[in-house]
Design an enzyme around this catalytic site. Sequence first.
Site, PDB file in Angstrom:
ATOM      1  N   ARG A   7     -25.659  -5.554   6.058  1.00  0.00           N
ATOM      2  CA  ARG A   7     -25.231  -6.874   5.326  1.00  0.00           C
ATOM      3  C   ARG A   7     -25.157  -8.241   6.426  1.00  0.00           C
ATOM      4  O   ARG A   7     -25.224  -9.702   6.433  1.00  0.00           O
ATOM      5  CB  ARG A   7     -24.119  -6.611   5.673  1.00  0.00           C
ATOM      6  CG  ARG A   7     -23.274  -6.000   3.970  1.00  0.00           C
ATOM      7  CD  ARG A   7     -22.011  -5.002   3.970  1.00  0.00           C
ATOM      8  NE  ARG A   7     -21.211  -6.687   3.525  1.00  0.00           N
ATOM      9  CZ  ARG A   7     -20.437  -6.462   2.739  1.00  0.00           C
ATOM     10  NH1 ARG A   7     -21.082  -6.177   1.331  1.00  0.00           N
ATOM     11  NH2 ARG A   7     -19.519  -7.753   2.430  1.00  0.00           N
ATOM     12  N   GLU A  39     -20.002  -8.899   9.174  1.00  0.00           N
ATOM     13  CA  GLU A  39     -20.792  -7.907   9.873  1.00  0.00           C
ATOM     14  C   GLU A  39     -22.016  -9.504  10.006  1.00  0.00           C
ATOM     15  O   GLU A  39     -22.546  -8.604  11.584  1.00  0.00           O
ATOM     16  CB  GLU A  39     -21.696  -6.519   8.728  1.00  0.00           C
ATOM     17  CG  GLU A  39     -21.048  -5.218   8.366  1.00  0.00           C
ATOM     18  CD  GLU A  39     -19.944  -5.793   7.392  1.00  0.00           C
ATOM     19  OE1 GLU A  39     -19.279  -4.530   7.244  1.00  0.00           O
ATOM     20  OE2 GLU A  39     -19.663  -6.649   6.506  1.00  0.00           O
ATOM     21  N   LYS A  93       1.218  -1.412  -0.286  1.00  0.00           N
ATOM     22  CA  LYS A  93       0.004  -0.291   0.161  1.00  0.00           C
ATOM     23  C   LYS A  93       1.031   1.144   0.205  1.00  0.00           C
ATOM     24  O   LYS A  93       2.099   1.102   0.495  1.00  0.00           O
ATOM     25  CB  LYS A  93      -0.676   0.084   1.459  1.00  0.00           C
ATOM     26  CG  LYS A  93      -2.214  -1.016   0.872  1.00  0.00           C
ATOM     27  CD  LYS A  93      -2.672  -0.945   2.463  1.00  0.00           C
ATOM     28  CE  LYS A  93      -4.315  -2.168   2.581  1.00  0.00           C
ATOM     29  NZ  LYS A  93      -4.789  -1.534   3.214  1.00  0.00           N
TER      30      LYS A  93
END
Length: 642
Positions: free
Chosen positions: A401, A373, A287
């Site tokens: 979700r 979730e 990243k």
Amino acid sequence: MTAPSKTPLLDRCGVPSQIRKLKPDQLRQLADELRVETIDAVSVTGGHLGAGLGVVELTVALHHVFDTPNDRLIWDVGHQAYPHKILTDRRDRIRTLRQGGGLSGFTKRSESQYDPFGTAHSSTSISAGYGMAVANRLSGKNNHVICVIGDGAMSAGMAYEAMNNAGSDDKSRLIVILNDNDMSIAPPVGAMSAYLSRLISSKPYISLRHLAKDIAERFPRPLKQAARRAEEYARGMVTGGTLFEEMGFYYVGPIDGHNLDHLLPVLQNLRDSEDTGPVLVHVVTQKGKGFPPAEASADKLHAVSKFDVVTGAQAKAKSNAPTYTRVFAQALIKEAEADDKIIAVTAAMPSGTGLDLFDKRFPERIFDVGIAEQHAVTFCAGLATEGYKPFAAIYSTFLQRGYDQVVHDVALQSLPVRFAIDRAGLVGADGATHAGAFDTAYLGCLPNMVLMAASDEVELMDMVATAAAIDDRPSAFRYPRGEGVGLDMPERGRVLEIGKGRVVQEGSKVALLSFGARLQECLIAAQDLAARGLSTTVVDARFAKPLDEDLIRRVATEHEVVITIEEGSVGGFGSFVLHFLAGAGLLDQGLKIRTMVLPDTFLDHDTPAKQYEEAGLSARHIVATALKAMGIDVLAQGVARA
């Protein structure tokens, strides 16, 4: 004299077909120029930076090797797709990212033919990609579907559900690229792993593998199974990927995702092979690659505001008011200091929900369950059965979700799980995919649920304390993104009386019932109405469930006009009020009631102020609604004061 361009090769590559005309030895320069352009663009607009910088070489390689848009390329979540946008005929608009009328911060079907699937919620790419691959096969097409999914997104069960399904289909052309940029699940990558990846993705190896498979089919069943497992485990010993092989995917990797000499031959081999079935390519990236401030940052400058391209310093406006997210975290810490049963749970968003602060104070009482979730909700339910007090801090749009778990595992059993619903209402630059529009409606319909909305930062502190005190049923409190009003903060929140609102301002003609953070707009509107001779009551409802029926009854009988205002869809607070008034017979007495909610559409990204203006939930719209309800000519009266 015009200065020479800093991106001469990129200037020639506005669409992928032009990239495919380049020689492989030109792609390194293109990637370097693309990284420079990405950094410069995000420094102007803000947005997601680190993830995009990590996939620059991969983006170039994919568009060089595959025939996009005929070959479908899906970026999971899509926040890493800025380089992709630059290379797909959108460079001239890249500095409109996340601005009103500009490019979305995620992939979006209506924006470009190169975005075959809209993303923004994690872990959907493999399911959608497999659907496309099956559709292509059924239609007799021979194009590829490529899904790029990060290792964080692979923590979600949906990704494995999709792989379990797709892995059983060896006729569909599906390539999944696992972008390993954080979890370090790969062994060190280098020349040997690159060589092995090229070898096992090559046509001779794959053909030989299929020949061996065909021969093995003639063996008795035990020998056939043994031969297959021997080949898989032999490759697994030198390349890893046994888990993916067991799910039916042909594993290739790990590969250095910043080395085009490693990436290109593997992708070309897989493009040209027709015998592999579903493939998983394991690519290791970093990243923030190529931008020192991002490489040095602990969070890799994941999401940024405008910044200086030299230092990486972000230009953030100073405010005297804390953010609602920070207020929630600090209030929860206060409650946890007084109650060792309080547990914090987040689904891969510790900093986004403010729970990174809780982690510093109570590292043993916080759980980051990953992008899961559904699991987060039922995990909290399990904690609640044993007498603990879990707070599930989840964005409104992400809690969707885990809705079945909220219904079946929490509400049905009346378990005291506390839902801290961040990003309630409109969220500005992140747009429709992250807007918290539906939670009041989808939670308010559930039996046993206590549902609150904070009108300011002090009220949020009180609601954290109130939720901590509720021990016989589930509760939820919603609060917006952004900064509070700027009130003096108490040391600790106080426990509110369940189902009781408060009258902020008394009047006699018009009543404004606010549920949530539109209260300040209601107060502005009340001033404007008072200037027009219309005495106005302003109520902070606090609770959508249970409703303060006594207060609503009084307001309805003492005022000519009642208006409910909320930052949510139809089916929420206003609907509950109408239901009560109808049942109580109060609508038969000439009461003029209006409900103001978010419009029945998905609002595109813009500043929050402009979004609420477009939604019709600003002070001037409240005034106009009141005047119209009373039969007053709105145009003659003029608009509300700013």
